[in-house]
Write an enzyme that holds these catalytic residues in place. Structure first.
Site, PDB file in Angstrom:
ATOM      1  N   SER A 251      49.310  36.228  34.446  1.00 31.57           N
ATOM      2  CA  SER A 251      49.664  37.096  35.758  1.00 31.57           C
ATOM      3  C   SER A 251      49.631  36.109  36.714  1.00 31.57           C
ATOM      4  CB  SER A 251      48.940  38.295  35.804  1.00 31.57           C
ATOM      5  OG  SER A 251      47.601  37.757  36.288  1.00 31.57           O
ATOM      6  N   LYS A 252      50.207  36.906  37.909  1.00 31.71           N
ATOM      7  CA  LYS A 252      50.530  36.012  39.243  1.00 31.71           C
ATOM      8  C   LYS A 252      49.332  35.076  39.612  1.00 31.71           C
ATOM      9  CE  LYS A 252      54.250  38.661  41.428  1.00 31.71           C
ATOM     10  NZ  LYS A 252      54.111  40.097  41.006  1.00 31.71           N
ATOM     11  N   ARG A 253      48.115  35.623  39.422  1.00 26.92           N
ATOM     12  CA  ARG A 253      46.934  34.928  40.066  1.00 26.92           C
ATOM     13  C   ARG A 253      46.757  33.481  39.396  1.00 26.92           C
ATOM     14  NH1 ARG A 253      42.424  36.278  36.504  1.00 26.92           N
ATOM     15  NH2 ARG A 253      43.653  38.345  35.427  1.00 26.92           N
ATOM     16  N   HIS A 254      47.471  33.532  38.073  1.00 20.03           N
ATOM     17  CA  HIS A 254      47.233  32.315  37.243  1.00 20.03           C
ATOM     18  C   HIS A 254      48.298  30.953  37.741  1.00 20.03           C
ATOM     19  CE1 HIS A 254      45.626  35.100  34.188  1.00 20.03           C
ATOM     20  NE2 HIS A 254      44.883  34.392  34.332  1.00 20.03           N
ATOM     21  N   GLY A 255      49.313  31.521  38.550  1.00 19.46           N
ATOM     22  CA  GLY A 255      50.427  30.563  38.885  1.00 19.46           C
ATOM     23  C   GLY A 255      51.504  31.473  39.157  1.00 19.46           C
TER      24      GLY A 255
END
Length: 480
Positions: A251-255
């Site tokens: 998801s977005k928080r991973h990159g």
RNA sequence: GUCCCCGUCGUCUAGGGGUCUAGGACACAGGGUUUUCAUCCCUGCAACAGGGGUUCAAAUCCCCUCGGGGAUGCCA
């Protein structure tokens, strides 16, 4: 054989979904099958036409192509679910009439309360079936209250549903723990995914479904619907999901997660395609850099990975660099041009031949197209501000000696642009006694303002005498 | 909680009863090439989740445990 990819246009397309699309594309290519693109836009809150346009654009940019879809047409259209409501409605009538479905008057609030209750009591969350055999009087009461019913599918009791999955093998579900009768049409009349996916796949004559394993637990519902409707379910293959470094769904928080962002950063379509298909598959030879045709030749549905895969940003970047360095000059030049513009330079003002020389030098230094932005100034700017680490280095005593000698050198220099760097290096070396790193790094810093970058032997002949001299003078004035 | 799926180096994976002292790639460390960073080349580091079976023999087959993921929506 007919395959499909069925994204919903609720945002930029996610790299995990792209991987599913890639698998479908490759397998279709392998078997010369038709690939169908279907837009699943029944979530009216989140789907937009703009996202659909971008989704198609991104997929095409990647190099994917389909035989039928909203943009290409085809004999099984329309290919947008929002345009197929009439079809769904007819099937719903049928289900209602033959007793496979019924109206449910429960409100979302009531259902939510029931779910909470079950969760609190540590019980499985199952719909109670309250409206399954609702007496006509009760129905009228609800109607009089103004409640609009949803439609639920009547789950057969005591059956087990078997899936012969091409990747997972045999998976068995019991009808008891599917969660009870499930909604197939919302109270506003819009049908729901788990229901219409079955109709569309059947009407579009889909024979094989390749999708992420997040759909595995939906599959028994879909098989049951198919049976009630008299369809033969397709062959399923559920592949593992793409995870982030912490092993939860990427998801977005991973990159970066959207294909569009990768594209913007200067990832190459070929590299992305290669990496994505390699994520969860390996060739027999162990080689990893493959064209899509070669992958199609070697890959097969059964060989797709069963287990989830962590997305390795570093390896993607490495692979992109491999492709970048291999590309022919004219092709890579076109690809670099937008990034040169982004850096604030106008490629049209540079002679084509000159530009190609620069690109051929920089091509060796970049893993991503966007990385050219930090190097291009070395060639196109007049003088360069040193970056932080260069500034630190040039402040050192040994570096100052070299700056001084470089300044001496240009006052008396007779070398031409091609022999300049060689002459400068020997001059500075002879006068200071410095060599290796101590010698070369300051010179690099003086001429380019950075400690990392292309070969000075390549750079100096391109920037020429005047610019070299200016930069040496600039650094002399700044540090001495 | 319940159901389903998964479990080999840090990561992607090869392997599918003996050829495993477990192979490759990325990353990392060291060395070489480059009068420099990088590229490139070489070397090294590093894994069968744990416990029980089955078998002459288990990373490979079975069971349990543990760990991870997904589903459990009037999202898809």
């Amino acid at each position: 054989m007919r395959l499909r990819f069925a994204p919903s246009p609720t945002g930029y397309i996610h790299i995990g979904n792209v991987r599913t699309a890639v698998y479908n594309y490759i397998i279709a290519k392998k078997y010369n099958a038709e690939l169908i693109l279907r837009i699943e836009d029944t979530d009216k809150e989140r789907s937009t036409k703009e996202y659909e346009t971008m989704l198609i654009e991104d997929l095409k940019w990647l190099g994917l192509a389909w035989a039928e879809g909203p943009d290409t047409g085809g004999s099984c259209g329309p290919y947008r679910q929002s345009e197929r409501f009439k079809i769904y409605k007819d099937f719903t009538e049928r289900l209602l009439q033959n007793g496979n479905a019924y109206h449910c008057y429960c409100t979302p609030e009531e259902l939510e309360a029931h779910r909470k209750e079950a969760a609190a009591a540590n019980k499985p969350i199952v719909y109670s079936g309250r409206c399954r055999n609702l007496p006509a009087v009760e129905k009228m009461k609800f109607e009089a209250m103004g409640r609009k019913p949803s439609v639920r599918f009547k789950l057969p009791e005591d059956v087990s549903i078997e899936i012969d999955d091409k990747i997972k093998g045999r998976v068995v579900f019991d009808s008891e723990n599917i969660g009870g009768d499930f909604i197939i049409v919302r109270s506003d009349g819009v049908p729901v995914y788990n229901y219409i996916v079955v109709i569309d796949d059947a009407m579009m004559k889909i024979t094989n479904i390749i999708r992420g394993e997040d759909h595995l637990s939906n599959t028994p519902k879909q098989i049951l619907v198919a049976k009630a409707l008299g369809f033969t379910p397709p062959v399923y293959a559920h592949h593992g999901l793409v995870l982030g470094p912490d092993r939860s769904k990427l998801s977005k928080r991973h990159g970066i997660t959207s294909l569009r962002r990768y594209r913007e950063q200067g990832y190459l379509a070929d590299a992305l395609l290669n990496y994505l298909s390699m994520l969860g598959w390996a060739s027999e030879s162990g080689e990893e850099i493959f064209s899509i045709d070669e992958i199609a030749k070697q890959i097969d549905i059964e060989k797709l990975s069963n287990s989830p895969a962590v997305f390795d940003f570093q390896k993607l970047k490495w692979m992109n660099g491999q492709y970048l360095r291999k590309y022919p000059l004219d092709k890579i030049t076109d690809l670099f041009i937008p990034y040169i513009k982004e850096a604030g330079y106008d490629p049209n003002k540079i002679e084509k031949q000159q530009l190609e020389v620069i690109i051929s030098i920089l091509q060796k230094k970049c893993d991503l197209l966007s990385e050219i932005k930090s190097f291009i100034g070395i060639f196109l700017a007049e003088v360069l501000e040193p970056d932080e680490e260069t500034d630190m280095l040039l402040k050192e005593e040994d570096s100052k000696k070299i700056i001084t000698e470089a300044y001496e050198f240009i006052k008396t220099n007779t070398a031409d642009k091609d022999s300049l760097i060689g002459a400068l290096v020997s001059f500075a070396k002879g006068r200071t006694g410095l060599k290796g790193k101590k010698l070369f790094m300051p010179i690099r810093g003086i001429l380019t303002g950075r400690l990392k970058g292309p070969e000075l032997d390549d750079v100096v002949p391109v920037i020429g005498l005047d610019k070299s001299r200016k930069r040496i003078e600039y650094m002399f004035n700044r540090y001495i």
